[in-house]
Scaffold this motif. Sequence first.
Motif, PDB file in Angstrom:
ATOM      1  N   ILE A  60     -41.601  15.407   4.764  1.00 15.68           N
ATOM      2  CA  ILE A  60     -40.196  15.343   5.168  1.00 15.68           C
ATOM      3  C   ILE A  60     -40.072  14.330   6.305  1.00 15.68           C
ATOM      4  O   ILE A  60     -40.522  14.593   7.431  1.00 15.68           O
ATOM      5  CB  ILE A  60     -39.683  16.724   5.632  1.00 15.68           C
ATOM      6  CG1 ILE A  60     -39.802  17.748   4.490  1.00 15.68           C
ATOM      7  CG2 ILE A  60     -38.250  16.625   6.123  1.00 15.68           C
ATOM      8  CD1 ILE A  60     -39.399  19.149   4.882  1.00 15.68           C
ATOM      9  N   PRO A  61     -39.479  13.167   6.053  1.00 18.38           N
ATOM     10  CA  PRO A  61     -39.305  12.164   7.117  1.00 18.38           C
ATOM     11  C   PRO A  61     -38.332  12.656   8.189  1.00 18.38           C
ATOM     12  O   PRO A  61     -37.396  13.405   7.895  1.00 18.38           O
ATOM     13  CB  PRO A  61     -38.739  10.938   6.378  1.00 18.38           C
ATOM     14  CG  PRO A  61     -38.701  11.271   4.944  1.00 18.38           C
ATOM     15  CD  PRO A  61     -38.934  12.724   4.768  1.00 18.38           C
ATOM     16  N   LEU A  78     -24.022   9.825  12.988  1.00 19.32           N
ATOM     17  CA  LEU A  78     -24.622  10.110  11.689  1.00 19.32           C
ATOM     18  C   LEU A  78     -24.228   9.041  10.662  1.00 19.32           C
ATOM     19  O   LEU A  78     -25.064   8.579   9.872  1.00 19.32           O
ATOM     20  CB  LEU A  78     -24.201  11.497  11.198  1.00 19.32           C
ATOM     21  CG  LEU A  78     -24.838  12.682  11.922  1.00 19.32           C
ATOM     22  CD1 LEU A  78     -24.160  13.987  11.512  1.00 19.32           C
ATOM     23  CD2 LEU A  78     -26.331  12.765  11.634  1.00 19.32           C
ATOM     24  N   GLU A  79     -22.952   8.644  10.677  1.00 17.98           N
ATOM     25  CA  GLU A  79     -22.502   7.606   9.755  1.00 17.98           C
ATOM     26  C   GLU A  79     -23.198   6.273  10.045  1.00 17.98           C
ATOM     27  O   GLU A  79     -23.547   5.530   9.122  1.00 17.98           O
ATOM     28  CB  GLU A  79     -20.989   7.450   9.839  1.00 17.98           C
ATOM     29  CG  GLU A  79     -20.242   8.619   9.221  1.00 17.98           C
ATOM     30  CD  GLU A  79     -18.730   8.455   9.321  1.00 17.98           C
ATOM     31  OE1 GLU A  79     -18.284   7.637  10.149  1.00 17.98           O
ATOM     32  OE2 GLU A  79     -18.011   9.155   8.575  1.00 17.98           O
ATOM     33  N   GLN A  80     -23.439   5.994  11.325  1.00 18.96           N
ATOM     34  CA  GLN A  80     -24.147   4.764  11.690  1.00 18.96           C
ATOM     35  C   GLN A  80     -25.581   4.792  11.167  1.00 18.96           C
ATOM     36  O   GLN A  80     -26.089   3.791  10.650  1.00 18.96           O
ATOM     37  CB  GLN A  80     -24.152   4.596  13.216  1.00 18.96           C
ATOM     38  CG  GLN A  80     -24.767   3.291  13.702  1.00 18.96           C
ATOM     39  CD  GLN A  80     -23.982   2.081  13.218  1.00 18.96           C
ATOM     40  OE1 GLN A  80     -22.761   2.029  13.346  1.00 18.96           O
ATOM     41  NE2 GLN A  80     -24.683   1.088  12.646  1.00 18.96           N
ATOM     42  N   LEU A  81     -26.213   5.949  11.266  1.00 16.32           N
ATOM     43  CA  LEU A  81     -27.576   6.100  10.756  1.00 16.32           C
ATOM     44  C   LEU A  81     -27.621   5.863   9.252  1.00 16.32           C
ATOM     45  O   LEU A  81     -28.511   5.162   8.738  1.00 16.32           O
ATOM     46  CB  LEU A  81     -28.106   7.498  11.091  1.00 16.32           C
ATOM     47  CG  LEU A  81     -29.500   7.842  10.535  1.00 16.32           C
ATOM     48  CD1 LEU A  81     -30.577   7.004  11.219  1.00 16.32           C
ATOM     49  CD2 LEU A  81     -29.800   9.333  10.723  1.00 16.32           C
ATOM     50  N   ILE A  82     -26.664   6.450   8.523  1.00 13.07           N
ATOM     51  CA  ILE A  82     -26.614   6.296   7.070  1.00 13.07           C
ATOM     52  C   ILE A  82     -26.424   4.826   6.685  1.00 13.07           C
ATOM     53  O   ILE A  82     -27.038   4.318   5.751  1.00 13.07           O
ATOM     54  CB  ILE A  82     -25.477   7.159   6.480  1.00 13.07           C
ATOM     55  CG1 ILE A  82     -25.794   8.651   6.684  1.00 13.07           C
ATOM     56  CG2 ILE A  82     -25.282   6.873   4.998  1.00 13.07           C
ATOM     57  CD1 ILE A  82     -24.632   9.571   6.370  1.00 13.07           C
ATOM     58  N   ARG A  85     -29.843   2.858   7.399  1.00 12.96           N
ATOM     59  CA  ARG A  85     -31.069   3.208   6.682  1.00 12.96           C
ATOM     60  C   ARG A  85     -30.790   3.319   5.184  1.00 12.96           C
ATOM     61  O   ARG A  85     -30.048   4.197   4.748  1.00 12.96           O
ATOM     62  CB  ARG A  85     -31.648   4.527   7.203  1.00 12.96           C
ATOM     63  CG  ARG A  85     -31.869   4.579   8.719  1.00 12.96           C
ATOM     64  CD  ARG A  85     -32.886   3.527   9.167  1.00 12.96           C
ATOM     65  NE  ARG A  85     -34.206   3.786   8.675  1.00 12.96           N
ATOM     66  CZ  ARG A  85     -35.201   4.299   9.422  1.00 12.96           C
ATOM     67  NH1 ARG A  85     -34.977   4.608  10.693  1.00 12.96           N
ATOM     68  NH2 ARG A  85     -36.393   4.494   8.898  1.00 12.96           N
ATOM     69  N   SER A  86     -31.426   2.458   4.408  1.00 10.95           N
ATOM     70  CA  SER A  86     -31.164   2.426   2.968  1.00 10.95           C
ATOM     71  C   SER A  86     -31.659   3.683   2.255  1.00 10.95           C
ATOM     72  O   SER A  86     -31.120   4.050   1.206  1.00 10.95           O
ATOM     73  CB  SER A  86     -31.840   1.197   2.351  1.00 10.95           C
ATOM     74  OG  SER A  86     -33.250   1.244   2.566  1.00 10.95           O
ATOM     75  N   GLU A  87     -32.675   4.347   2.810  1.00  8.61           N
ATOM     76  CA  GLU A  87     -33.231   5.524   2.131  1.00  8.61           C
ATOM     77  C   GLU A  87     -32.213   6.653   1.988  1.00  8.61           C
ATOM     78  O   GLU A  87     -32.334   7.502   1.099  1.00  8.61           O
ATOM     79  CB  GLU A  87     -34.481   6.038   2.838  1.00  8.61           C
ATOM     80  CG  GLU A  87     -34.313   6.358   4.303  1.00  8.61           C
ATOM     81  CD  GLU A  87     -34.745   5.208   5.201  1.00  8.61           C
ATOM     82  OE1 GLU A  87     -34.340   4.064   4.905  1.00  8.61           O
ATOM     83  OE2 GLU A  87     -35.459   5.468   6.183  1.00  8.61           O
ATOM     84  N   PHE A  88     -31.198   6.670   2.843  1.00 13.02           N
ATOM     85  CA  PHE A  88     -30.199   7.726   2.753  1.00 13.02           C
ATOM     86  C   PHE A  88     -29.272   7.539   1.547  1.00 13.02           C
ATOM     87  O   PHE A  88     -28.549   8.457   1.184  1.00 13.02           O
ATOM     88  CB  PHE A  88     -29.365   7.790   4.035  1.00 13.02           C
ATOM     89  CG  PHE A  88     -30.103   8.386   5.193  1.00 13.02           C
ATOM     90  CD1 PHE A  88     -30.354   9.747   5.250  1.00 13.02           C
ATOM     91  CD2 PHE A  88     -30.574   7.591   6.224  1.00 13.02           C
ATOM     92  CE1 PHE A  88     -31.040  10.298   6.313  1.00 13.02           C
ATOM     93  CE2 PHE A  88     -31.259   8.135   7.285  1.00 13.02           C
ATOM     94  CZ  PHE A  88     -31.507   9.492   7.332  1.00 13.02           C
ATOM     95  N   GLN A  92     -31.251  12.568  -3.701  1.00 20.55           N
ATOM     96  CA  GLN A  92     -32.166  13.671  -3.415  1.00 20.55           C
ATOM     97  C   GLN A  92     -33.318  13.277  -2.494  1.00 20.55           C
ATOM     98  O   GLN A  92     -34.422  13.810  -2.599  1.00 20.55           O
ATOM     99  CB  GLN A  92     -32.734  14.249  -4.716  1.00 20.55           C
ATOM    100  CG  GLN A  92     -31.655  14.850  -5.605  1.00 20.55           C
ATOM    101  CD  GLN A  92     -32.218  15.457  -6.858  1.00 20.55           C
ATOM    102  OE1 GLN A  92     -33.300  15.117  -7.315  1.00 20.55           O
ATOM    103  NE2 GLN A  92     -31.465  16.380  -7.441  1.00 20.55           N
ATOM    104  N   ALA A  93     -33.099  12.321  -1.601  1.00 19.78           N
ATOM    105  CA  ALA A  93     -34.124  11.984  -0.616  1.00 19.78           C
ATOM    106  C   ALA A  93     -34.222  13.109   0.410  1.00 19.78           C
ATOM    107  O   ALA A  93     -33.226  13.746   0.747  1.00 19.78           O
ATOM    108  CB  ALA A  93     -33.762  10.672   0.076  1.00 19.78           C
ATOM    109  N   SER A  94     -35.418  13.374   0.885  1.00 24.43           N
ATOM    110  CA  SER A  94     -35.614  14.438   1.878  1.00 24.43           C
ATOM    111  C   SER A  94     -35.559  13.851   3.280  1.00 24.43           C
ATOM    112  O   SER A  94     -35.697  12.640   3.469  1.00 24.43           O
ATOM    113  CB  SER A  94     -36.954  15.138   1.649  1.00 24.43           C
ATOM    114  OG  SER A  94     -38.020  14.213   1.766  1.00 24.43           O
TER     115      SER A  94
END
Length: 518
Positions: A60-61, A78-82, A85-88, A92-94
Amino acid sequence: MLDNINVEADLINNEYSYESLISAIESSQGMLVLLIASCEPGDFQNRLIDRYETELAPKIPSYRINLDRSEPSLRAVLEQLINDRSEFKQPQASGVITVTGAADLSSIKLKETETNSALDRFFGYLQWTREGLREFRYPIVLWVTPKILHQLSSKAPDFWSWRGGVFRFMAPVVIPTNLNSDRHDISSLENLQQTTDLPLDELLEQIVEIEKQNLTSPALATLFDRVGQVYGNRIGGDYSDNWHTATEYFNRAISIQTKLDLKADLANTLRRLGNVYQNQGKWDAAIACYEQSLETFRQLGDTHGVARNLNNLGIVYGKQGKWDEAIACYEQSLETFRQLGDTHGVAQSLMGLGNVYNKQGKLDQAIACYEKSLETFRQLGDTHGVAQSLMGLGIVYGNQCKWDQEIACYEQSLETKHQLGDTHGVAKTLGNLGNVYLNQGKWDEAIACYEESLKISRQLGDTHGVGQTLTNLGLVHDQRNQIEQAKSLWREALTYLHPSSPEFQTVQQWLAIPSPPR
């Protein structure tokens, strides 16, 4: 005399909160779940975050973000993080998001042009956060101070109703020595209750609502598990009743977890049920739970879980006098923790080895293990671990009849537990100081320690602790040939000790014989 020391089974309140937080993060993957962690900011909080991020990786990253001091919006960061970061954006990414910075808002002064403080704006943003995050499928760990936590329900009630769990941690705090003793006890009691009591009424209400819908869900299993933890960790009342209720709820959780194949949750609940059986002296049942949990953690590839269960098995084997099995378990866990780089786990395994060597009478080896664990806990800043190691060293010195060194260890441990606000630990340590003075024939000092311990145990509602301390007070009067006073105290002790406990039976025997026990 009845011994108040039980180093292996000493419940570490922060550890239970930590384990509950880890379990909640693991079971919340793929869902938007708000987890509120309460702790004063500083090194202790940072170590907790580092620890769960290390334990969860690489499965779990973990991601950390800090609130903007000028515009403290949880949704915005949170929106800035999304966006960053492309992984978001992958299905179903953890992951788990740790949010800090709320503690800093209290210190920001209100500008002349502002009508609301930074903290007020933070609460305002929170109140309207839920709708904006409905598509966010990750658990969020929001770190706040105890004061902010206390304000959340009234300042942001909608946000508060959305919470998936509250996890309280108590960093070491030095309590001023000039406090009135009564106020000190009450304050410490409140702090202890805050760290050990989950919202039981709310948990039970949620269980009723889910059961009305006839749902067999992971959420219901989690609720059963958390209620089991509440009863398993309770200090007040009748221990045996609490353990019986804890067993009932843990088994209900296990039934659902087994049916739904929730292996990670199942492994943790089995481990906690093993702890309850261990506290009751039901060794075979405890071993069965630990071994099943151990095997499940191995299947999951959870090396931390494997190491923790090896330590638990070591405790049970040690209590059974199966020294070789106990040492083998501790040595395996010690090597595993070292490979993981988990220094805290290393210190705990060393302390477990010290306990076994002490019981074997290998006192020099015990002292070496305790001293290593003490040094490690001090390096980590783990004050509770320091207190435990000091208690272990005190036991060894007592077995060597080195009374001065034993007293020095207990007094250091006592001071540390005062700093932590660990009132239950204070009562136990005072009881053990009383035991040393009793062994030395220092009656007045023994009575003073026992009476202070008794006062705290009564305030905590710790019936078992009250019964033990009354029994030991009776022994002091017995050794002074004040037989009637001793028997009066023992008769009172019987009203607090559970009839099935070894202590109850021992006191009954003492009351039945005309000559004083020696």
